[in-house]
Design a protein around this motif. Structure first.
Motif, PDB file in Angstrom:
ATOM      1  N   GLU A   4      13.227 -13.471  14.238  1.00  0.00           N
ATOM      2  CA  GLU A   4      13.065 -14.909  14.410  1.00  0.00           C
ATOM      3  C   GLU A   4      11.896 -15.460  13.611  1.00  0.00           C
ATOM      4  O   GLU A   4      12.037 -16.483  12.947  1.00  0.00           O
ATOM      5  N   THR A   5      10.764 -14.807  13.695  1.00  0.00           N
ATOM      6  CA  THR A   5       9.589 -15.265  12.948  1.00  0.00           C
ATOM      7  C   THR A   5       8.971 -14.088  12.206  1.00  0.00           C
ATOM      8  O   THR A   5       9.118 -12.930  12.611  1.00  0.00           O
ATOM      9  N   MET A   6       8.287 -14.419  11.142  1.00  0.00           N
ATOM     10  CA  MET A   6       7.639 -13.375  10.356  1.00  0.00           C
ATOM     11  C   MET A   6       6.426 -12.842  11.115  1.00  0.00           C
ATOM     12  O   MET A   6       5.616 -13.627  11.626  1.00  0.00           O
ATOM     13  N   PRO A   7       6.291 -11.528  11.182  1.00  0.00           N
ATOM     14  CA  PRO A   7       5.161 -10.945  11.902  1.00  0.00           C
ATOM     15  C   PRO A   7       3.857 -11.060  11.107  1.00  0.00           C
ATOM     16  O   PRO A   7       3.867 -11.344   9.910  1.00  0.00           O
ATOM     17  N   ASN A   8       2.770 -10.816  11.795  1.00  0.00           N
ATOM     18  CA  ASN A   8       1.477 -10.776  11.130  1.00  0.00           C
ATOM     19  C   ASN A   8       1.365  -9.459  10.365  1.00  0.00           C
ATOM     20  O   ASN A   8       2.002  -8.475  10.718  1.00  0.00           O
ATOM     21  N   GLY A   9       0.579  -9.465   9.340  1.00  0.00           N
ATOM     22  CA  GLY A   9       0.373  -8.265   8.547  1.00  0.00           C
ATOM     23  C   GLY A   9      -0.249  -8.631   7.220  1.00  0.00           C
ATOM     24  O   GLY A   9      -0.543  -9.797   6.954  1.00  0.00           O
ATOM     25  N   GLN A  10      -0.461  -7.619   6.388  1.00  0.00           N
ATOM     26  CA  GLN A  10      -1.081  -7.843   5.091  1.00  0.00           C
ATOM     27  C   GLN A  10      -0.222  -7.258   3.983  1.00  0.00           C
ATOM     28  O   GLN A  10       0.333  -6.168   4.121  1.00  0.00           O
ATOM     29  N   LEU A  11      -0.139  -8.011   2.890  1.00  0.00           N
ATOM     30  CA  LEU A  11       0.607  -7.600   1.712  1.00  0.00           C
ATOM     31  C   LEU A  11      -0.301  -7.760   0.508  1.00  0.00           C
ATOM     32  O   LEU A  11      -1.147  -8.663   0.482  1.00  0.00           O
ATOM     33  N   THR A  12      -0.145  -6.894  -0.495  1.00  0.00           N
ATOM     34  CA  THR A  12      -1.053  -6.937  -1.637  1.00  0.00           C
ATOM     35  C   THR A  12      -0.325  -7.327  -2.915  1.00  0.00           C
ATOM     36  O   THR A  12       0.869  -7.089  -3.083  1.00  0.00           O
ATOM     37  N   GLN A  13      -1.103  -7.926  -3.808  1.00  0.00           N
ATOM     38  CA  GLN A  13      -0.580  -8.386  -5.096  1.00  0.00           C
ATOM     39  C   GLN A  13      -1.673  -8.233  -6.147  1.00  0.00           C
ATOM     40  O   GLN A  13      -2.850  -8.465  -5.877  1.00  0.00           O
ATOM     41  N   GLY A  98       2.020  -1.156   0.752  1.00  0.00           N
ATOM     42  CA  GLY A  98       1.702   0.221   0.396  1.00  0.00           C
ATOM     43  C   GLY A  98       1.951   1.265   1.461  1.00  0.00           C
ATOM     44  O   GLY A  98       2.480   2.333   1.165  1.00  0.00           O
ATOM     45  N   ASP A  99       1.618   0.959   2.696  1.00  0.00           N
ATOM     46  CA  ASP A  99       1.791   1.958   3.758  1.00  0.00           C
ATOM     47  C   ASP A  99       3.053   1.712   4.591  1.00  0.00           C
ATOM     48  O   ASP A  99       3.330   2.442   5.534  1.00  0.00           O
ATOM     49  N   GLY A 100       3.800   0.682   4.237  1.00  0.00           N
ATOM     50  CA  GLY A 100       5.035   0.383   4.958  1.00  0.00           C
ATOM     51  C   GLY A 100       4.846  -0.286   6.300  1.00  0.00           C
ATOM     52  O   GLY A 100       5.816  -0.526   7.016  1.00  0.00           O
ATOM     53  N   SER A 101       3.615  -0.645   6.650  1.00  0.00           N
ATOM     54  CA  SER A 101       3.370  -1.200   7.985  1.00  0.00           C
ATOM     55  C   SER A 101       4.033  -2.560   8.194  1.00  0.00           C
ATOM     56  O   SER A 101       4.521  -2.851   9.295  1.00  0.00           O
ATOM     57  N   TYR A 102       4.079  -3.382   7.155  1.00  0.00           N
ATOM     58  CA  TYR A 102       4.722  -4.689   7.316  1.00  0.00           C
ATOM     59  C   TYR A 102       6.238  -4.527   7.437  1.00  0.00           C
ATOM     60  O   TYR A 102       6.886  -5.165   8.260  1.00  0.00           O
ATOM     61  N   THR A 103       6.776  -3.652   6.621  1.00  0.00           N
ATOM     62  CA  THR A 103       8.214  -3.371   6.676  1.00  0.00           C
ATOM     63  C   THR A 103       8.589  -2.835   8.055  1.00  0.00           C
ATOM     64  O   THR A 103       9.615  -3.218   8.617  1.00  0.00           O
ATOM     65  N   LYS A 104       7.748  -1.977   8.623  1.00  0.00           N
ATOM     66  CA  LYS A 104       7.986  -1.467   9.976  1.00  0.00           C
ATOM     67  C   LYS A 104       7.910  -2.596  10.999  1.00  0.00           C
ATOM     68  O   LYS A 104       8.724  -2.661  11.922  1.00  0.00           O
TER      69      LYS A 104
END
Length: 155
Positions: A4-13, A98-104
């Protein structure tokens, strides 16, 4: 599967020679985002079809009111930068998880064993102010519904 909503987390660029860390809540707030995720940068379907489709249709997607097009993969920001450069993906934010935490956190991870451990399922989505309005998750080894043309038609 329904998100439903995007979770919190960090992504790098990688941006202008620097590594930038994006807060996901801020990244998706107050904008419409077309996001697609791939199992791995520089892999066959991802490089031959998935990313090139979004590169080719970026202008048409943005013309439908999309503020940002995001490519996400369980790769580091350096690999995502190099992959984007190899495909002239200037109009696409190439983001690493990088660690897959957001995807999880999205619940869209998969175990691939020798291929690299945790990877992302192949999918695309439309996110409007942090709310997922469309989600297209592929079956394993398929590429039928997460392509740029399908997403463009949903906008």
């Amino acid at each position: 599967m329904k998100i439903e909503t995007m979770p919190n987390g960090q992504l790098t660029q990688r941006l202008n020679g620097e590594t930038v860390t994006h807060d996901a809540i801020e990244l998706f707030a107050n904008k419409k985002v077309a996001l697609f995720a791939v199992p791995g940068a520089f892999t066959p379907t991802c490089s031959a079809s998935h990313l090139p489709g979004f590169v080719a249709l970026a202008d048409k997607i943005k013309a439908k009111g999309v503020d940002a097009i995001v490519c996400l993969s369980v790769n580091d920001a350096f690999v995502m930068e190099a992959w984007g450069q190899a495909h002239n993906a200037e109009e696409i934010m190439m983001l690493g998880d990088g660690d897959g935490s957001y995807t999880k956190a999205l619940g869209l991870d998969k175990e691939t064993g020798a291929f690299g451990g945790i990877r992302s399922q192949r999918y695309s989505m439309i996110v409007d102010n942090g709310v997922v309005t469309n989600l297209n998750v592929e079956q394993p080894k398929e590429f039928k519904i997460s392509d740029a043309e399908t997403l463009l038609g949903q906008l």
